[in-house]
Motif scaffolding. Structure first.
Motif, PDB file in Angstrom:
ATOM      1  N   GLU A 107       5.221  -9.599  -1.092  1.00  0.00           N
ATOM      2  CA  GLU A 107       4.059  -8.840  -1.582  1.00  0.00           C
ATOM      3  C   GLU A 107       3.285  -8.235  -0.414  1.00  0.00           C
ATOM      4  OE1 GLU A 107       2.852  -7.875  -4.505  1.00  0.00           O
ATOM      5  OE2 GLU A 107       4.680  -8.650  -5.429  1.00  0.00           O
ATOM      6  N   GLY A 108       3.247  -8.961   0.687  1.00  0.00           N
ATOM      7  CA  GLY A 108       2.564  -8.443   1.864  1.00  0.00           C
ATOM      8  C   GLY A 108       3.238  -7.207   2.411  1.00  0.00           C
ATOM      9  N   LYS A 109       4.562  -7.176   2.367  1.00  0.00           N
ATOM     10  CA  LYS A 109       5.299  -6.002   2.841  1.00  0.00           C
ATOM     11  C   LYS A 109       4.985  -4.776   1.992  1.00  0.00           C
ATOM     12  CE  LYS A 109       9.954  -4.244   3.715  1.00  0.00           C
ATOM     13  NZ  LYS A 109      11.399  -4.537   3.686  1.00  0.00           N
ATOM     14  N   VAL A 110       4.930  -4.962   0.676  1.00  0.00           N
ATOM     15  CA  VAL A 110       4.619  -3.850  -0.231  1.00  0.00           C
ATOM     16  C   VAL A 110       3.232  -3.283   0.089  1.00  0.00           C
ATOM     17  CG1 VAL A 110       4.195  -3.201  -2.625  1.00  0.00           C
ATOM     18  CG2 VAL A 110       6.118  -4.713  -2.054  1.00  0.00           C
ATOM     19  N   LYS A 111       2.267  -4.156   0.240  1.00  0.00           N
ATOM     20  CA  LYS A 111       0.890  -3.702   0.518  1.00  0.00           C
ATOM     21  C   LYS A 111       0.786  -3.095   1.919  1.00  0.00           C
ATOM     22  CE  LYS A 111      -1.553  -6.807  -2.645  1.00  0.00           C
ATOM     23  NZ  LYS A 111      -0.361  -7.276  -3.394  1.00  0.00           N
ATOM     24  N   TYR A 112       1.493  -3.674   2.879  1.00  0.00           N
ATOM     25  CA  TYR A 112       1.467  -3.120   4.234  1.00  0.00           C
ATOM     26  C   TYR A 112       2.012  -1.694   4.235  1.00  0.00           C
ATOM     27  CZ  TYR A 112       2.613  -2.203   9.080  1.00  0.00           C
ATOM     28  OH  TYR A 112       2.697  -1.615  10.314  1.00  0.00           O
ATOM     29  N   GLU A 113       3.152  -1.486   3.611  1.00  0.00           N
ATOM     30  CA  GLU A 113       3.755  -0.157   3.609  1.00  0.00           C
ATOM     31  C   GLU A 113       2.900   0.862   2.869  1.00  0.00           C
ATOM     32  OE1 GLU A 113       7.687  -0.691   2.087  1.00  0.00           O
ATOM     33  OE2 GLU A 113       8.477  -1.468   3.987  1.00  0.00           O
ATOM     34  N   ALA A 114       2.115   0.386   1.908  1.00  0.00           N
ATOM     35  CA  ALA A 114       1.268   1.307   1.142  1.00  0.00           C
ATOM     36  C   ALA A 114      -0.019   1.651   1.884  1.00  0.00           C
ATOM     37  CB  ALA A 114       0.935   0.687  -0.210  1.00  0.00           C
ATOM     38  N   MET A 115      -0.552   0.722   2.661  1.00  0.00           N
ATOM     39  CA  MET A 115      -1.880   0.919   3.242  1.00  0.00           C
ATOM     40  C   MET A 115      -1.928   0.919   4.775  1.00  0.00           C
ATOM     41  SD  MET A 115      -4.258  -1.308   0.664  1.00  0.00           S
ATOM     42  CE  MET A 115      -4.378  -0.877  -1.071  1.00  0.00           C
ATOM     43  N   CYS A 116      -0.946   0.332   5.428  1.00  0.00           N
ATOM     44  CA  CYS A 116      -1.033   0.153   6.872  1.00  0.00           C
ATOM     45  C   CYS A 116       0.012   0.939   7.667  1.00  0.00           C
ATOM     46  CB  CYS A 116      -0.893  -1.327   7.238  1.00  0.00           C
ATOM     47  SG  CYS A 116      -1.934  -2.435   6.248  1.00  0.00           S
ATOM     48  N   ALA A 117       1.147   1.228   7.025  1.00  0.00           N
ATOM     49  CA  ALA A 117       2.267   1.829   7.749  1.00  0.00           C
ATOM     50  C   ALA A 117       1.953   3.222   8.272  1.00  0.00           C
ATOM     51  CB  ALA A 117       3.501   1.874   6.851  1.00  0.00           C
ATOM     52  N   ALA A 118       1.054   3.949   7.614  1.00  0.00           N
ATOM     53  CA  ALA A 118       0.734   5.311   8.046  1.00  0.00           C
ATOM     54  C   ALA A 118       0.198   5.334   9.477  1.00  0.00           C
ATOM     55  CB  ALA A 118      -0.278   5.934   7.089  1.00  0.00           C
ATOM     56  N   CYS A 119      -0.516   4.301   9.878  1.00  0.00           N
ATOM     57  CA  CYS A 119      -1.059   4.231  11.242  1.00  0.00           C
ATOM     58  C   CYS A 119      -0.198   3.359  12.152  1.00  0.00           C
ATOM     59  CB  CYS A 119      -2.481   3.688  11.210  1.00  0.00           C
ATOM     60  SG  CYS A 119      -3.687   4.775  10.412  1.00  0.00           S
ATOM     61  N   HIS A 120       0.142   2.174  11.680  1.00  0.00           N
ATOM     62  CA  HIS A 120       0.840   1.208  12.538  1.00  0.00           C
ATOM     63  C   HIS A 120       2.354   1.354  12.501  1.00  0.00           C
ATOM     64  CE1 HIS A 120      -2.807  -1.062  13.529  1.00  0.00           C
ATOM     65  NE2 HIS A 120      -3.167  -0.896  12.269  1.00  0.00           N
ATOM     66  N   GLY A 121       2.841   2.237  11.648  1.00  0.00           N
ATOM     67  CA  GLY A 121       4.279   2.452  11.571  1.00  0.00           C
ATOM     68  C   GLY A 121       4.945   1.478  10.624  1.00  0.00           C
ATOM     69  N   LYS A 122       6.016   1.943   9.985  1.00  0.00           N
ATOM     70  CA  LYS A 122       6.726   1.090   9.048  1.00  0.00           C
ATOM     71  C   LYS A 122       7.324  -0.115   9.741  1.00  0.00           C
ATOM     72  CE  LYS A 122       9.981   1.378   5.189  1.00  0.00           C
ATOM     73  NZ  LYS A 122      10.902   2.250   4.402  1.00  0.00           N
ATOM     74  N   ASP A 123       7.669   0.071  11.027  1.00  0.00           N
ATOM     75  CA  ASP A 123       8.259  -1.034  11.801  1.00  0.00           C
ATOM     76  C   ASP A 123       7.217  -1.822  12.585  1.00  0.00           C
ATOM     77  OD1 ASP A 123       7.546   0.852  13.645  1.00  0.00           O
ATOM     78  OD2 ASP A 123       9.463   0.863  14.712  1.00  0.00           O
ATOM     79  N   LEU A 124       5.940  -1.551  12.353  1.00  0.00           N
ATOM     80  CA  LEU A 124       4.808  -2.252  12.967  1.00  0.00           C
ATOM     81  C   LEU A 124       4.664  -1.984  14.468  1.00  0.00           C
ATOM     82  CD1 LEU A 124       5.785  -4.128  10.438  1.00  0.00           C
ATOM     83  CD2 LEU A 124       4.235  -5.802  11.426  1.00  0.00           C
ATOM     84  N   SER A 125       5.332  -0.955  14.981  1.00  0.00           N
ATOM     85  CA  SER A 125       5.329  -0.708  16.420  1.00  0.00           C
ATOM     86  C   SER A 125       4.101   0.064  16.897  1.00  0.00           C
ATOM     87  CB  SER A 125       6.594   0.052  16.822  1.00  0.00           C
ATOM     88  OG  SER A 125       6.654   1.308  16.166  1.00  0.00           O
ATOM     89  N   GLY A 126       3.225   0.496  15.971  1.00  0.00           N
ATOM     90  CA  GLY A 126       2.006   1.181  16.355  1.00  0.00           C
ATOM     91  C   GLY A 126       2.204   2.666  16.568  1.00  0.00           C
ATOM     92  N   ASN A 127       1.139   3.333  16.972  1.00  0.00           N
ATOM     93  CA  ASN A 127       1.163   4.780  17.172  1.00  0.00           C
ATOM     94  C   ASN A 127       0.148   5.128  18.253  1.00  0.00           C
ATOM     95  OD1 ASN A 127       1.027   7.560  17.059  1.00  0.00           O
ATOM     96  ND2 ASN A 127       1.059   7.662  14.826  1.00  0.00           N
ATOM     97  N   THR A 128       0.627   5.487  19.449  1.00  0.00           N
ATOM     98  CA  THR A 128      -0.287   5.781  20.555  1.00  0.00           C
ATOM     99  C   THR A 128      -1.079   7.066  20.325  1.00  0.00           C
ATOM    100  OG1 THR A 128       1.523   6.891  21.726  1.00  0.00           O
ATOM    101  CG2 THR A 128       1.122   4.580  22.260  1.00  0.00           C
ATOM    102  N   ALA A 129      -0.568   7.961  19.479  1.00  0.00           N
ATOM    103  CA  ALA A 129      -1.297   9.198  19.193  1.00  0.00           C
ATOM    104  C   ALA A 129      -2.596   8.908  18.452  1.00  0.00           C
ATOM    105  CB  ALA A 129      -0.429  10.153  18.384  1.00  0.00           C
ATOM    106  N   MET A 130      -2.629   7.791  17.710  1.00  0.00           N
ATOM    107  CA  MET A 130      -3.809   7.417  16.933  1.00  0.00           C
ATOM    108  C   MET A 130      -4.546   6.227  17.528  1.00  0.00           C
ATOM    109  SD  MET A 130      -2.178   7.736  13.117  1.00  0.00           S
ATOM    110  CE  MET A 130      -3.769   7.533  12.329  1.00  0.00           C
ATOM    111  N   GLY A 131      -3.940   5.599  18.527  1.00  0.00           N
ATOM    112  CA  GLY A 131      -4.549   4.389  19.083  1.00  0.00           C
ATOM    113  C   GLY A 131      -4.336   3.178  18.206  1.00  0.00           C
TER     114      GLY A 131
END
Length: 303
Positions: free
Chosen positions: A217-241
């Motif tokens: 369930e955490g994966k579903v919510k992460y991909e819906a709300m967090c992946a846009a910034c932190h990436g689907k693979d959780l590696s982050g995004n330096t363009a956004m900090g």
């Protein structure tokens, strides 16, 4: 400062000075012949208090301090809005000292500014200058050794929110950075926050304790709300900090309670711009020093 406050300050200062003068004048006592050894009548444990006048040298020193105070208040600020006849201010003195230092050191700054950050890694004097500027300007947040703290990035590792190239570091110093993560507590709810936390922990490069029943369930919510910034693979995004959530670097703390707090309440982070404080030449030296903190191994391997 308002006129009323200025008048109030002047009045208080004048009353204090006049009060000191009056105290000295009305309590002065000249030594009279035949009064040597006269006491005040106060006796304590066999010790008597003599009623002798104050030493003249002490009295005159007190008068001199009062005269000094008056002269000082005429020459320098101290009477409300009155700036003193010399027109001195701490800002003007600071600007004069900075101008004097720039005239002395700017040729050296400009010399190093013409060199690339990577070339400056082989210039010990330049790195020492960068370290000195860093210690005076950046230590309050990042620490004297650059290792930062909770909420303040460690500059000695290879984990960079906005990138660790010389250009990225220079931009961060000159223009500053503003990071914002929205609060997800109301959208996810307490259970949803826990699910996302345990999904993140399950994906960490270092083995962490997590609850397997919350991961899906955490994966579903992460991909819906967090992946846009932190990436689907959780590696982050330096363009956004947006930080990498898979490694061992946790800017705001890596305990379960701390991670929950960040997700629930969000983060507002700000690094002020230093372009007007340092200028391009000094910022270039600080960039070289900061770059050296995470590339010391590269330099040693070259040697």
């Amino acid at each position: 400062m308002s006129n009323a406050l200025s008048f109030y300050i002047i009045l208080i200062v004048a009353i204090n000075i006049l009060g000191c003068v009056a105290l000295l004048y009305f309590t002065r006592k000249k030594k009279q012949s035949g009064e040597q050894g006269k006491t005040t009548g106060h006796v304590y444990d066999g010790i008597e208090e003599y009623d002798n006048p104050m030493p003249r040298w002490w009295l005159w020193m007190f008068y001199i301090t009062i005269v000094f105070a008056i002269v000082y208040l005429i020459l320098y600020p101290g009477l409300g809005k009155f700036k003193g006849v010399l027109g001195w201010s701490q800002i003007s003195q600071y600007e004069e000292e900075v101008a004097e230092a720039d005239a002395k050191y700017m040729p050296l700054f400009e010399k190093y500014a013409a060199m690339s950050v990577k070339d400056l890694q082989n210039e010990p004097e330049a790195l020492q200058m960068g370290q000195s500027i860093f210690a005076n300007t950046c230590f309050g947040c990042h620490g004297a050794d650059g290792r930062g703290g909770i909420g303040f990035p460690n500059l000695t590792d290879d984990d960079w929110l906005y990138g660790g190239t010389p250009d990225d570091i220079m931009y961060s110093i000159m223009e500053g950075r503003k990071g914002a993560m929205p609060a997800w507590g109301s959208a996810l709810g307490e259970e949803g926050v826990s699910q996302v936390v345990h999904y993140i922990l399950s994906q960490n490069e270092v083995e962490r304790t997590f609850k397997p029943n919350l991961v899906d369930e955490g994966k579903v919510k992460y991909e819906a709300m967090c992946a846009a910034c932190h990436g689907k693979d959780l590696s982050g995004n330096t363009a956004m900090g947006a930080p990498n959530l898979k490694d061992t670097t946790w800017l705001h703390g890596g305990s379960i309670s701390m991670i929950k707090d960040v997700i629930e309440n969000g983060i507002q982070a700000n690094m002020p711009a230093h372009d007007k404080i340092l200028g391009k030449e000094k910022a270039h030296l600080v960039t070289a020093y900061v770059y050296s903190l995470s590339h010391s191994d590269d330099k040693q391997s070259q040697e």
